[in-house]
Design a protein around this motif. Sequence first.
Motif, PDB file in Angstrom:
ATOM      1  N   LEU A 227       0.822  -1.204   0.000  1.00  0.00           N
ATOM      2  CA  LEU A 227       0.000   0.000   0.000  1.00  0.00           C
ATOM      3  C   LEU A 227       0.860   1.259   0.000  1.00  0.00           C
ATOM      4  N   ASP A 228       0.674   2.079  -1.005  1.00  0.00           N
ATOM      5  CA  ASP A 228       1.268   3.408  -1.049  1.00  0.00           C
ATOM      6  C   ASP A 228       0.355   4.285  -1.897  1.00  0.00           C
ATOM      7  N   MET A 229       0.660   5.583  -1.974  1.00  0.00           N
ATOM      8  CA  MET A 229      -0.239   6.503  -2.658  1.00  0.00           C
ATOM      9  C   MET A 229      -0.315   6.224  -4.157  1.00  0.00           C
ATOM     10  N   TYR A 230       0.770   5.775  -4.744  1.00  0.00           N
ATOM     11  CA  TYR A 230       0.750   5.468  -6.178  1.00  0.00           C
ATOM     12  C   TYR A 230      -0.256   4.353  -6.476  1.00  0.00           C
ATOM     13  N   HIS A 231      -0.175   3.256  -5.718  1.00  0.00           N
ATOM     14  CA  HIS A 231      -1.099   2.147  -5.943  1.00  0.00           C
ATOM     15  C   HIS A 231      -2.531   2.551  -5.597  1.00  0.00           C
ATOM     16  N   TYR A 232      -2.686   3.340  -4.558  1.00  0.00           N
ATOM     17  CA  TYR A 232      -4.028   3.793  -4.182  1.00  0.00           C
ATOM     18  C   TYR A 232      -4.669   4.554  -5.339  1.00  0.00           C
ATOM     19  N   ARG A 233      -3.956   5.516  -5.905  1.00  0.00           N
ATOM     20  CA  ARG A 233      -4.525   6.343  -6.971  1.00  0.00           C
ATOM     21  C   ARG A 233      -4.794   5.525  -8.230  1.00  0.00           C
ATOM     22  N   ARG A 234      -3.937   4.570  -8.512  1.00  0.00           N
ATOM     23  CA  ARG A 234      -4.133   3.742  -9.698  1.00  0.00           C
ATOM     24  C   ARG A 234      -5.398   2.891  -9.562  1.00  0.00           C
ATOM     25  N   VAL A 235      -5.588   2.252  -8.407  1.00  0.00           N
ATOM     26  CA  VAL A 235      -6.787   1.443  -8.180  1.00  0.00           C
ATOM     27  C   VAL A 235      -8.024   2.329  -8.108  1.00  0.00           C
ATOM     28  N   LEU A 236      -7.892   3.506  -7.493  1.00  0.00           N
ATOM     29  CA  LEU A 236      -9.015   4.438  -7.402  1.00  0.00           C
ATOM     30  C   LEU A 236      -9.519   4.815  -8.792  1.00  0.00           C
TER      31      LEU A 236
ATOM     32  N   ALA B 118     -14.284   6.441  -4.455  1.00  0.00           N
ATOM     33  CA  ALA B 118     -14.671   6.216  -5.850  1.00  0.00           C
ATOM     34  C   ALA B 118     -16.144   6.549  -6.061  1.00  0.00           C
ATOM     35  N   ILE B 119     -17.000   6.087  -5.155  1.00  0.00           N
ATOM     36  CA  ILE B 119     -18.432   6.376  -5.258  1.00  0.00           C
ATOM     37  C   ILE B 119     -18.677   7.873  -5.094  1.00  0.00           C
ATOM     38  N   TRP B 120     -17.997   8.472  -4.136  1.00  0.00           N
ATOM     39  CA  TRP B 120     -18.150   9.897  -3.849  1.00  0.00           C
ATOM     40  C   TRP B 120     -17.777  10.738  -5.063  1.00  0.00           C
ATOM     41  N   ARG B 121     -16.690  10.374  -5.741  1.00  0.00           N
ATOM     42  CA  ARG B 121     -16.254  11.137  -6.917  1.00  0.00           C
ATOM     43  C   ARG B 121     -17.270  11.037  -8.050  1.00  0.00           C
ATOM     44  N   VAL B 122     -17.908   9.888  -8.196  1.00  0.00           N
ATOM     45  CA  VAL B 122     -18.922   9.738  -9.243  1.00  0.00           C
ATOM     46  C   VAL B 122     -20.161  10.565  -8.908  1.00  0.00           C
ATOM     47  N   ILE B 123     -20.569  10.553  -7.642  1.00  0.00           N
ATOM     48  CA  ILE B 123     -21.755  11.316  -7.236  1.00  0.00           C
ATOM     49  C   ILE B 123     -21.475  12.817  -7.291  1.00  0.00           C
ATOM     50  N   GLY B 124     -20.302  13.224  -6.816  1.00  0.00           N
ATOM     51  CA  GLY B 124     -19.880  14.608  -6.972  1.00  0.00           C
ATOM     52  C   GLY B 124     -20.388  15.596  -5.942  1.00  0.00           C
ATOM     53  N   THR B 125     -20.814  15.137  -4.758  1.00  0.00           N
ATOM     54  CA  THR B 125     -21.263  16.068  -3.723  1.00  0.00           C
ATOM     55  C   THR B 125     -20.073  16.621  -2.940  1.00  0.00           C
ATOM     56  N   ASP B 126     -20.305  17.727  -2.236  1.00  0.00           N
ATOM     57  CA  ASP B 126     -19.228  18.387  -1.494  1.00  0.00           C
ATOM     58  C   ASP B 126     -18.986  17.776  -0.122  1.00  0.00           C
ATOM     59  N   GLU B 127     -20.002  17.127   0.438  1.00  0.00           N
ATOM     60  CA  GLU B 127     -19.869  16.601   1.793  1.00  0.00           C
ATOM     61  C   GLU B 127     -20.725  15.358   1.962  1.00  0.00           C
ATOM     62  N   ILE B 128     -20.419  14.633   3.021  1.00  0.00           N
ATOM     63  CA  ILE B 128     -21.144  13.404   3.310  1.00  0.00           C
ATOM     64  C   ILE B 128     -21.427  13.346   4.804  1.00  0.00           C
TER      65      ILE B 128
END
Length: 363
Positions: A215-224, A328-338
Motif C-alpha cells: 500500500l502506497d499513494m501510487y497504488h491507491y490512486r491507480r486502483v481508485l 470512488a463512489i463519492w467522486r462519481v456522485i460529486g457532492t461536497d460533503e457526506i
Amino acid sequence: MREKHENTVCGVIDLGSSYFRLLVLRPRGVVKSSGERLRNERAMKISSVAGSVRRGYPIHGTSFATILDAEIFEDREYVGWGSDLANGGVISPEVLDRACFALKHLVEESARMGCKEPVLCGTNVFRQALNRVEAKGRLEHASGLEVKVLSEKGEAVFGFIGASSSIDCSDGCTVIDLGGTSTEICTGRGSLVDRFSSLKAGTHSVVRDLPRRSLDMYHYRRVLLRYVELLDGSSKNGIEFESIESLFSGGAGSMLATGGTAVSIAVLAGYIGTELFDPFRGYLLSFDSFVSLRNRIVGLYERGLENGLPLDRARIEVLVPGMLLLEAIWRVIGTDEIFITARDLRWGIVLNGSALKGDLVVS
C-alpha cells in the motif's frame, strides 16, 4: 400529535461479513427479567419514531434514546467470514465455529437486556457463499432462532431506512452502505426508496486489489481511477458491477454513509479534528477533509505505523480499501460533503420490521 410507542423490547443481530452486531432498544421502565411489564418479541415498528421519519421531521442531532425515552444496548463480535467469501467462496469450518460461538454470545446478551428472540438478519454471505445452506443451518441450530436472509433489495432498503432516519431527507438523499463483501447504494425521499444498486464489491474484495503489504499513494490512486471508471461507466472491464450514474438522474440529494468502515472514517476524522464522532449525532465530513485524512492514513500505512490507529486490528486491515471504495463512489456522485451515521440496517429493521417479507427477503 405523535402516537405513543408501545412498551416493548426490540432486538436485531446483523450477521455481517466482518462483525455480528447486536442492537437492543428497551424503553425505560421495562425490566430486564421476565415480568408483566416486559414482552419479548421480534423487532417491530416503533410508531413514534417511524412516524417522525415518514413525516420528514428533522431529527438529525437527536438520539433515538431521547425520542423513545429508551435505553440503547449494542454489542458486537468479530467473525470475519467475508474474507473467506472473497477468497474462494467457502466458509471454513473454523470460521463457522467462530460464527456460532459469536452468535450464541450475542443472543445471550440480547436476552439479558430483555429480548429473548432478536431478529437474525443475514446479508451477502448468506446469498453468495458456496456452503451458505450449511452456514445458515449451523447458526440456526446454535441460536435456536431463524435466520432471515435479506435480498439485495432488502439490504439496501433497510439500510436506507436506518441511515436516512439520521437527518431530514424530505428533499431526497443517497445512502451508501459500505459492507465487507457488497456495497448498497440507495436513493429516495424521507424513508421511501426510489432506486438502489448492490455492488459486488466490499472492503474484503477491494483488499485483493490494494493489499496492505504494497500500500502506497501510487497504488491507491491507480486502483481508485480503475474503480471510478467502472462506476461512471467509462470502463467495462474488471470488477462485476455496473455504472451507478443512472441512480442519480433526479439528483443525489444529501449524501449519507453507514457501515463499519464509514464509522471508522468518522472516528478518525474526529480524532484528528476538533469534534469527536458521536454515534448518536453522526459526523458531517467535507470531501476536502476526507482527502486530507486519506493522505494522512495512507502515509501511516506506507511507514508501517497503522497499528497505532485507534481501531481494532480487523478494522485496520480493511480501512484503506474501504476508504478507496467510498472515495470512488463519492467522486462519481460529486457532492461536497457526506454525513456519516452509525444508524444502519439494524435501525431500519427496528423501524419497519413488519416489512421483513416478500422481495426484501430470500428466506
